[in-house]
Design an enzyme around this catalytic site. Structure first.
Site, PDB file in Angstrom:
ATOM      1  CE  LYS A  19      -3.997  -1.687   2.617  1.00 18.05           C
ATOM      2  NZ  LYS A  19      -4.979  -1.474   1.552  1.00 18.05           N
ATOM      3  NE  ARG A  60     -11.127  -9.430  -2.350  1.00 17.40           N
ATOM      4  CZ  ARG A  60     -11.455  -8.533  -3.259  1.00 17.40           C
ATOM      5  NH1 ARG A  60     -11.843  -8.916  -4.460  1.00 17.40           N
ATOM      6  NH2 ARG A  60     -11.435  -7.243  -2.977  1.00 17.40           N
TER       7      ARG A  60
HETATM    8  N1  BES Z   1      -8.371  -3.492   4.247  1.00 18.11           N
HETATM    9  C1  BES Z   1      -8.416  -3.075   2.902  1.00 18.11           C
HETATM   10  C2  BES Z   1      -9.661  -2.246   2.591  1.00 18.11           C
HETATM   11  C3  BES Z   1      -9.665  -0.864   3.179  1.00 18.11           C
HETATM   12  C4  BES Z   1      -8.870   0.124   2.641  1.00 18.11           C
HETATM   13  C5  BES Z   1     -10.511  -0.557   4.207  1.00 18.11           C
HETATM   14  C6  BES Z   1      -8.898   1.408   3.169  1.00 18.11           C
HETATM   15  C7  BES Z   1     -10.553   0.727   4.724  1.00 18.11           C
HETATM   16  C8  BES Z   1      -9.748   1.701   4.213  1.00 18.11           C
HETATM   17  C9  BES Z   1      -8.437  -4.282   1.966  1.00 18.11           C
HETATM   18  O1  BES Z   1      -7.679  -5.358   2.383  1.00 18.11           O
HETATM   19  C10 BES Z   1      -7.879  -3.838   0.657  1.00 18.11           C
HETATM   20  O2  BES Z   1      -6.740  -3.502   0.624  1.00 18.11           O
HETATM   21  N2  BES Z   1      -8.703  -3.835  -0.376  1.00 18.11           N
HETATM   22  C11 BES Z   1      -8.290  -3.416  -1.647  1.00 18.11           C
HETATM   23  C12 BES Z   1      -8.848  -4.380  -2.661  1.00 18.11           C
HETATM   24  C13 BES Z   1      -8.296  -4.193  -4.041  1.00 18.11           C
HETATM   25  C14 BES Z   1      -6.836  -4.587  -4.076  1.00 18.11           C
HETATM   26  C15 BES Z   1      -9.097  -5.043  -5.002  1.00 18.11           C
HETATM   27  C16 BES Z   1      -8.830  -2.005  -1.890  1.00 18.11           C
HETATM   28  O3  BES Z   1      -9.947  -1.711  -1.467  1.00 18.11           O
HETATM   29  O4  BES Z   1      -8.095  -1.197  -2.446  1.00 18.11           O
HETATM   30 MN    MN Z   2      -5.658  -5.208   1.797  1.00 12.48          MN
END
Ligand code: BES
Ligand code: MN
Ligand code: ZN
Length: 496
Positions: free
Chosen positions: A278, A352
């Site tokens: 990230k 997921r």
């Molecule tokens: N935990 C995150 C989702 C999230 C991000 C929740 C920011 C709250 C604030 C999750 O694991 C994630 O990183 N999801 C990705 C999915 C994508 C790679 C398809 C996302 O939402 O960017």
């Molecule tokens: Mn994630």
């Protein structure tokens, strides 16, 4: 904070502050009138002096005339005709803030006449206790003594009419348990990720089980997960020094034969994104990626405290998502517990993955319904902001019941569609499915992925990415959606 409910007149209450309502144009409630008499017209006098008109959101503090005599707060309610649930909620928040910021250790509130036109007394009690619980919450375990400003308020007496006593007592008891459950979830969420890793989360479930006889706990460690074939959970945890855990807290409050409601919480104790790292901005907030799991533990705590006549299983699926030489790579293919294979195209879509194995595993409980709770997608924040959880699933009745519970507890959820057509986005050239579905409809495609593992029971998914915590100056876990789920479970218990 201790609550008590009484039908004694508020004029006899010796709490440090007595709170009574006043409507717009200085219309005193009956409770305010009786207090005004005892105080020789001090309340109406101060109002006449023009200090307040009873406007909504206003408060007027009339200090104690002498030592040992309680002070009074006139809580403005706005025009009597317009006094509805919205106004009442605002009044509850206002008074909760005032009482928790003042030095007094006790307060008495005359609430019989504060019930809004479109709600009942139980609602008012729930809303008030929730507001006080929220205002009194602190997380300062990691701060030095000089930085800590403890809340002094210890005792709150709720004054009602004789015929409201039974309802108010029950609602108050339920709300106190819900507040305790929410606060438990908040504490877990706020705990820094160097102290809250998968083993620690499992430990806190064991701790809960120690406190309640009706709870049975099962913890699967990495060896157990390997033997089981929960390779998706293992793949997420591979890059971490802290191995994954799968935990079940089994609460049996109904007969043995009754199918349980199963709650599954995403417990990523820190989400760096893994090799699909990230960006650094606000990455600290990814300690909150276990708020689904925290919600499950908070709910089980409240359910056990209230001894609800239901069977409820709380499941926590936990890993730490870190980059490392051993971490999963984009392109890896894993065989999940269900036998289906997944191509991990993005290691940041890890929620997921820990959920899919858990959703397969819970089939062993022969559930009546399964609800998973997860901070699953950033896309959910784009769609619904920070007010509302997303709800999706394969069972319309379950979804409706959750939406209704969310509205009643003001912890709301809104449905997104889970139509077959979206499944196409998960196509992989090399495995049964990919773990990402591209930019469009990110919350829906994440739920589509989960749906493939939840075909054998009624299932709903709550995406709480926008509601589980607040950012900025008020950064902190909210305890949501503990109120929604507790309302749902109370509704289920009532329907029996
Ligand atoms: N935990 C995150 C989702 C999230 C991000 C929740 C920011 C709250 C604030 C999750 O694991 C994630 O990183 N999801 C990705 C999915 C994508 C790679 C398809 C996302 O939402 O960017
Ligand atoms: Mn994630
Ligand atoms: Zn995540």
């Amino acid at each position: 904070m201790k609550f008590s409910v009484t039908a004694a007149p508020i004029t006899q209450d010796k709490a440090r502050l007595r709170v009574v309502g006043v409507f717009r144009k200085r219309k005193l409630t009956r409770a305010a009138e009786t207090l005004d008499e005892v105080l020789d017209g001090a309340l109406s006098g101060t109002l006449k002096a023009g200090e307040s008109d009873g406007d909504a959101g206003s408060t007027l503090l009339i200090p104690a005339a002498a030592k040992g005599v309680p002070g009074t707060v006139l809580l403005g309610l706005g025009p009597r005709k317009e006094y509805d649930a919205k106004r009442a909620r605002k009044a509850c928040r206002t008074i909760a803030k005032l009482l928790t910021e003042r030095p007094g250790d006790s307060a008495a509130l005359a609430i019989a006449e504060l019930v809004p036109s479109d709600q009942d007394l139980r609602w008012l009690v729930r809303t008030l206790v929730a507001a006080l619980g929220d205002a009194a919450y602190r997380f300062d375990a990691y701060k030095g003594k000089e930085d800590v400003q403890p809340v002094r308020l210890q005792r709150v007496d709720l004054h009602v009419n004789e015929d409201q006593l039974e309802d108010a007592r029950q609602a108050c008891q339920q709300s106190e348990a819900i507040v305790a459950g929410s606060n438990h979830a908040r504490d877990l969420g706020n705990t820094p990720p160097n102290d809250l890793y998968p083993e620690a989360l499992a430990e806190s479930a064991l701790e809960l089980a120690k406190q309640h006889r009706k709870l049975k706990v099962t913890v699967l460690d990495e060896k157990d997960l390997e033997e089981l074939g929960a390779n998706a959970i293992l793949a997420v945890g591979r890059g971490s020094e802290h191995p994954p855990r799968l935990v079940a807290l089994d609460y049996r409050g109904a007969g043995k034969g009754e199918a349980p409601i199963v709650l599954v919480g995403k417990g990523i104790t820190f989400d760096t994104g893994g090799i699909s790292l990230k960006p650094g901005d606000a990455m600290d907030e990814m300690k909150y990626d276990m708020c689904g799991a925290a919600t499950v533990l908070g709910v089980i705590k409240a359910v056990a405290e209230l001894k609800l006549p239901l069977n409820v299983v709380g499941v926590v699926t936990s890993a730490e998502n870190m980059p490392d030489g051993r971490a999963s790579r984009p392109g890896d293919i894993v065989k999940t517990l269900s036998g289906q294979t997944v191509e991990i195209l993005n290691t940041d879509a890890e929620g997921r993955l820990v959920l899919c194995d858990a959703l397969t595993w819970v089939e062993r409980f022969k559930p009546k319904a399964v609800i998973d709770i997860a901070t699953l997608t950033g896309a959910c924040i784009v769609a619904l902001g920070h007010q509302t959880s997303a709800v999706l699933g394969n069972d319309a009745d379950l979804i409706d019941a959750l939406k209704k519970a969310g509205t009643a507890s003001h912890d709301r959820a809104w449905e997104l569609p889970l139509w077959e057509e979206y499944q196409e986005q998960l196509k992989s050239n090399f495995a049964d499915m990919a773990n990402i579905g591209g930019r469009p409809a990110g919350t829906i495609t994440a739920a589509c992925f989960l749906a493939r593992y939840a075909e054998n029971y009624p299932w709903a998914h709550l995406d709480i990415a926008g509601v589980a915590w607040k950012s900025g100056k008020e950064k902190g876990a909210t305890g949501r959606p503990v109120p929604l789920l507790m309302q749902y479970l109370l509704d289920q218990a009532n329907a029996k």
